[in-house]
Scaffold this motif. Structure first.
Motif, PDB file in Angstrom:
ATOM      1  N   TRP A  98      -4.965   3.332   4.773  1.00  0.00           N
ATOM      2  CA  TRP A  98      -4.324   2.848   3.576  1.00  0.00           C
ATOM      3  C   TRP A  98      -5.121   1.366   3.624  1.00  0.00           C
ATOM      4  O   TRP A  98      -5.195   0.438   4.387  1.00  0.00           O
ATOM      5  N   CYS A  99      -5.773   0.859   2.343  1.00  0.00           N
ATOM      6  CA  CYS A  99      -6.553  -0.129   2.077  1.00  0.00           C
ATOM      7  C   CYS A  99      -5.670  -0.869   1.055  1.00  0.00           C
ATOM      8  O   CYS A  99      -4.957  -0.480   0.225  1.00  0.00           O
ATOM      9  N   VAL A 105       0.819  -1.222   0.103  1.00  0.00           N
ATOM     10  CA  VAL A 105       0.055  -0.044   0.027  1.00  0.00           C
ATOM     11  C   VAL A 105       0.838   1.213   0.061  1.00  0.00           C
ATOM     12  O   VAL A 105       0.665   2.022   0.582  1.00  0.00           O
ATOM     13  N   THR A 107      -5.181   5.878   1.196  1.00  0.00           N
ATOM     14  CA  THR A 107      -6.458   5.515   0.478  1.00  0.00           C
ATOM     15  C   THR A 107      -7.596   6.597   0.623  1.00  0.00           C
ATOM     16  O   THR A 107      -8.196   7.183  -0.253  1.00  0.00           O
ATOM     17  N   ARG A 108      -7.545   7.300   1.822  1.00  0.00           N
ATOM     18  CA  ARG A 108      -8.496   8.290   2.355  1.00  0.00           C
ATOM     19  C   ARG A 108      -8.077   8.946   3.724  1.00  0.00           C
ATOM     20  O   ARG A 108      -7.307   8.308   4.215  1.00  0.00           O
TER      21      ARG A 108
END
Length: 294
Positions: free
Chosen positions: A237-238, A219, A224-225
């Motif tokens: 983090w995904c 990652v 991720t968001r």
């Protein structure tokens, strides 16, 4: 506050640590275990009171294990996260903690796939050691005001790293984790907490911990968001499957310690030295990240 019970027999104990446990009355067969590591000048009892872990354990049916440092090992009561004899698999403090975990799992029918570990300051740094040296044991770990695994290999390096100087590159840190065991995944999830005004362990260490685990979890790059939780930013983090594998909270204007929220219906813990009332409970949110509060 719920009192802890001594765990007197747990293998060979090469690191000469103490151990306390808390098993709530509602602990189910195949329930989860959380290992909690105190910081310097703290004890298992004081960290439990401040963080509120045993209160949450009662609420959610969680077994707790509190390894404890002895002053004969370290004059500040710190875990020896930078000493060569205590940072490798198969010896020293990590093996003592591993033996404790096995004892609690055997004694209380803990689900071996739901074992987690958290710690603050030197306990956070030792959490990083345990996640690297025994990754197959843990489903997740939470490092509060800590440092990356093997960022320091002696006392002088430890002081420099705590001040934010000279940390190895993310690439080197990644290699150190991969070399700490023969494990190749799936890796434990990582939760990172740090105050941005920490004068004891510089908050740059939080970013280094995230960097140490990003490549391992595949990652790399920006989160991720980013969302707001209890007024603070949470970076997530995904992985490719959409699973949250790393989270990071940097708490604005907070110094060195564990963030707590002791007030209200969902309050946990008690304000004290290194237990900082900032309106967000790291204990509750970490347990939620691990899926223990449902």
């Amino acid at each position: 506050m719920n009192s802890l019970t001594a765990l007197s027999n747990f293998g060979t104990d090469p690191g000469s640590l103490s151990a306390d446990i808390y098993i709530p009355d509602n602990f189910p067969k195949n329930g989860p275990l959380v290992v909690v590591l105190h910081g310097s000048t703290q004890s298992a009892d004081s960290y439990n009171i401040g963080s509120g872990w045993s209160t949450l354990a009662e609420e959610c049916g969680i077994a707790l294990l509190f390894p404890g440092q002895r002053l004969t090992n370290n004059v500040l009561g710190s875990f020896n996260w930078f000493e060569s004899g205590d940072i490798h698999r198969g010896g020293g403090e990590p093996l003592s903690i591993r033996h404790m975990i096995k004892q609690v799992v055997d004694d209380h029918a803990v689900d071996p796939s739901r074992i987690f570990i958290t710690g603050m300051s030197s306990g956070g740094a030792m959490t990083a050691v345990m996640l690297a040296t025994y990754p197959e044991v843990f489903a997740g770990g939470a490092i509060i005001a800590g440092l990356p695994y093997r960022s320091a290999d002696n006392l002088m390096e430890a002081f420099f790293r705590m001040k934010g100087y000279g940390s190895p590159s993310d690439c080197k840190l990644d290699v150190l984790v991969r070399g700490a065991s023969e494990f190749d995944g799936p890796w434990p999830t990582i939760s990172v907490w740090h105050g941005d005004s920490d004068q004891t362990v510089d908050s740059s260490n939080a970013g280094s911990i995230v960097g140490q685990w990003q490549n391992i979890h595949k990652v790399e790059g920006p989160p991720t968001r980013v969302e707001t939780v209890d007024g603070f930013p949470r970076k997530v983090w995904c992985d490719a499957d959409g699973r949250e594998v790393i989270e990071e909270y940097i708490i604005e204007a907070m110094g060195h310690g564990t963030p707590i929220s002791a007030e209200g219906d969902e309050g946990l813990g008690e304000e004290g030295k290194y237990m900082l009332e900032v309106g967000i409970s790291s204990t509750r949110h970490i347990a939620d990240f691990w899926g223990l509060t449902q």
